[in-house]
Design an enzyme around this catalytic site. Structure first.
Site, PDB file in Angstrom:
ATOM      1  N   LYS A  91       7.398  25.718 -20.794  1.00 29.05           N
ATOM      2  CA  LYS A  91       6.088  26.287 -21.130  1.00 29.05           C
ATOM      3  C   LYS A  91       5.773  27.522 -20.283  1.00 29.05           C
ATOM      4  CE  LYS A  91       3.929  22.407 -20.084  1.00 29.05           C
ATOM      5  NZ  LYS A  91       4.928  21.373 -19.796  1.00 29.05           N
ATOM      6  N   ARG A 139      -3.854  17.470 -20.963  1.00 30.33           N
ATOM      7  CA  ARG A 139      -2.800  16.482 -20.757  1.00 30.33           C
ATOM      8  C   ARG A 139      -3.297  15.079 -21.018  1.00 30.33           C
ATOM      9  NH1 ARG A 139       0.502  19.818 -16.733  1.00 30.33           N
ATOM     10  NH2 ARG A 139       2.527  18.835 -16.753  1.00 30.33           N
ATOM     11  N   ARG A 149      15.777  23.522 -11.299  1.00 30.95           N
ATOM     12  CA  ARG A 149      14.647  24.342 -10.859  1.00 30.95           C
ATOM     13  C   ARG A 149      14.275  23.999  -9.413  1.00 30.95           C
ATOM     14  NH1 ARG A 149       9.202  24.188 -14.381  1.00 30.95           N
ATOM     15  NH2 ARG A 149       8.720  22.326 -13.194  1.00 30.95           N
ATOM     16  N   ARG A 157       9.594  23.805  -5.320  1.00 23.87           N
ATOM     17  CA  ARG A 157       8.525  22.882  -5.735  1.00 23.87           C
ATOM     18  C   ARG A 157       8.877  21.469  -5.321  1.00 23.87           C
ATOM     19  NH1 ARG A 157       6.210  23.571 -11.775  1.00 23.87           N
ATOM     20  NH2 ARG A 157       5.864  21.355 -11.408  1.00 23.87           N
ATOM     21  N   ARG A 185       6.958  11.761 -13.556  1.00 18.63           N
ATOM     22  CA  ARG A 185       6.190  12.755 -14.326  1.00 18.63           C
ATOM     23  C   ARG A 185       6.457  12.594 -15.812  1.00 18.63           C
ATOM     24  NH1 ARG A 185       8.479  17.435 -11.173  1.00 18.63           N
ATOM     25  NH2 ARG A 185       7.774  18.829 -12.808  1.00 18.63           N
TER      26      ARG A 185
HETATM   27  P1  ADP Z   1       5.364  20.403 -15.137  1.00 19.39           P
HETATM   28  O1  ADP Z   1       4.861  20.527 -16.552  1.00 19.39           O
HETATM   29  O2  ADP Z   1       6.627  21.128 -14.909  1.00 19.39           O
HETATM   30  O3  ADP Z   1       5.396  18.996 -14.629  1.00 19.39           O
HETATM   31  P2  ADP Z   1       2.962  21.688 -14.048  1.00 19.39           P
HETATM   32  O4  ADP Z   1       3.182  22.829 -13.156  1.00 19.39           O
HETATM   33  O5  ADP Z   1       2.328  21.943 -15.367  1.00 19.39           O
HETATM   34  O6  ADP Z   1       4.389  21.060 -14.162  1.00 19.39           O
HETATM   35  O7  ADP Z   1       2.099  20.563 -13.309  1.00 19.39           O
HETATM   36  C1  ADP Z   1       2.481  20.024 -12.065  1.00 19.39           C
HETATM   37  C2  ADP Z   1       1.567  18.853 -11.691  1.00 19.39           C
HETATM   38  O8  ADP Z   1       0.194  19.291 -11.647  1.00 19.39           O
HETATM   39  C3  ADP Z   1       1.551  17.682 -12.687  1.00 19.39           C
HETATM   40  O9  ADP Z   1       2.616  16.794 -12.466  1.00 19.39           O
HETATM   41  C4  ADP Z   1       0.180  17.065 -12.374  1.00 19.39           C
HETATM   42  O10 ADP Z   1       0.195  16.290 -11.213  1.00 19.39           O
HETATM   43  C5  ADP Z   1      -0.694  18.273 -12.086  1.00 19.39           C
HETATM   44  N1  ADP Z   1      -1.364  18.743 -13.326  1.00 19.39           N
HETATM   45  C6  ADP Z   1      -1.121  19.896 -13.990  1.00 19.39           C
HETATM   46  N2  ADP Z   1      -1.897  19.991 -15.085  1.00 19.39           N
HETATM   47  C7  ADP Z   1      -2.648  18.867 -15.126  1.00 19.39           C
HETATM   48  C8  ADP Z   1      -3.631  18.335 -16.014  1.00 19.39           C
HETATM   49  N3  ADP Z   1      -4.006  19.015 -17.115  1.00 19.39           N
HETATM   50  N4  ADP Z   1      -4.195  17.144 -15.742  1.00 19.39           N
HETATM   51  C9  ADP Z   1      -3.851  16.461 -14.650  1.00 19.39           C
HETATM   52  N5  ADP Z   1      -2.919  16.878 -13.775  1.00 19.39           N
HETATM   53  C10 ADP Z   1      -2.313  18.052 -13.994  1.00 19.39           C
END
Ligand code: ADP
Length: 190
Positions: free
Chosen positions: A14, A89, A128, A134, A146
């Site tokens: 994404k 989410r 990654r 990260r 996750r």
């Molecule tokens: P990825 O999709 O690669 O797991 P992101 O960078 O989108 O990573 O998100 C990393 C972390 O941030 C998630 O695992 C979660 O803990 C938190 N996070 C991101 N967006 C949300 C959301 N909309 N609601 C709750 N937690 C979120």
């Protein structure tokens, strides 16, 4: 205004695609993960709270995430539209987003989902993790948590948007350029 939810499990691509598409369509890209990481880096109160969830591979609570997302949207009154990456989410977040768009006299044009098999995701995230620094990508157990969290809370949003005829699935396996091309075919129709 064109407002698009770019959707998919962790590691679907994404962020990479949003960076390309925001230029092409002149949209503002909001990545909730990036905003949380920025806050963690700067040791803000929000960052400290988010970190306690992110380190375990769990979602940050809805209320916190929704308030943060609203604040990010309010910062950009001049925007032509938004690409939402990592939000919504959960179903509560999807409802909040729909209300926010309505308050602004606009709507979500569609959810565009990158579809990638789980085993490919794990491999990509571990790769990654070697480069990005990260913390949540460095540990396979956190990566798997996750993905599990995605199936528990997030995957249901497919049917939420399908019911509104707003779901568009795109094959997320291929070269970056091929996937951009597939996404553009959908974006152009929204
Ligand atoms: P990825 O999709 O690669 O797991 P992101 O960078 O989108 O990573 O998100 C990393 C972390 O941030 C998630 O695992 C979660 O803990 C938190 N996070 C991101 N967006 C949300 C959301 N909309 N609601 C709750 N937690 C979120």
């Amino acid at each position: 205004m064109k407002n698009i939810v770019l959707f998919g499990p962790p590691g679907a691509g994404k962020g990479t695609q949003a960076e390309i598409l925001k230029e092409k369509y002149q949209l503002v890209h909001i990545s909730t993960g990036d905003v949380f990481r920025y806050n963690i880096k700067n040791a803000t109160e929000l960052g400290n709270l988010a970190k306690s969830y992110m380190d375990k591979g769990h979602l940050v609570p809805d209320e916190v995430t929704i308030n943060m997302l609203k604040a990010e949207v309010e910062k950009r009154p001049e925007a032509n539209g938004f690409i939402f990456d990592g939000f919504p989410r959960t179903e509560a977040q999807a409802e909040a987003l729909s209300d926010l768009m309505e308050e602004k006299g606009t709507q979500i044009n569609g959810m565009v989902a990158l579809e990638v098999a789980d085993e490919i995701l794990v491999g990509r995230l571990l790769e990654r993790g070697k480069l990005s620094g990260r913390a949540d990508d460095a540990n396979e157990a956190v990566i798997r948590e996750r993905i599990a969290e995605y199936y528990r809370k997030t995957d249901i949003l497919k049917s939420y948007y399908q019911k509104q005829d707003h779901y568009h699935g795109v094959d997320g396996v291929g070269s970056i350029e091929e996937i951009t091309q597939r996404l553009c075919e959908v974006f152009d129709r929204l």
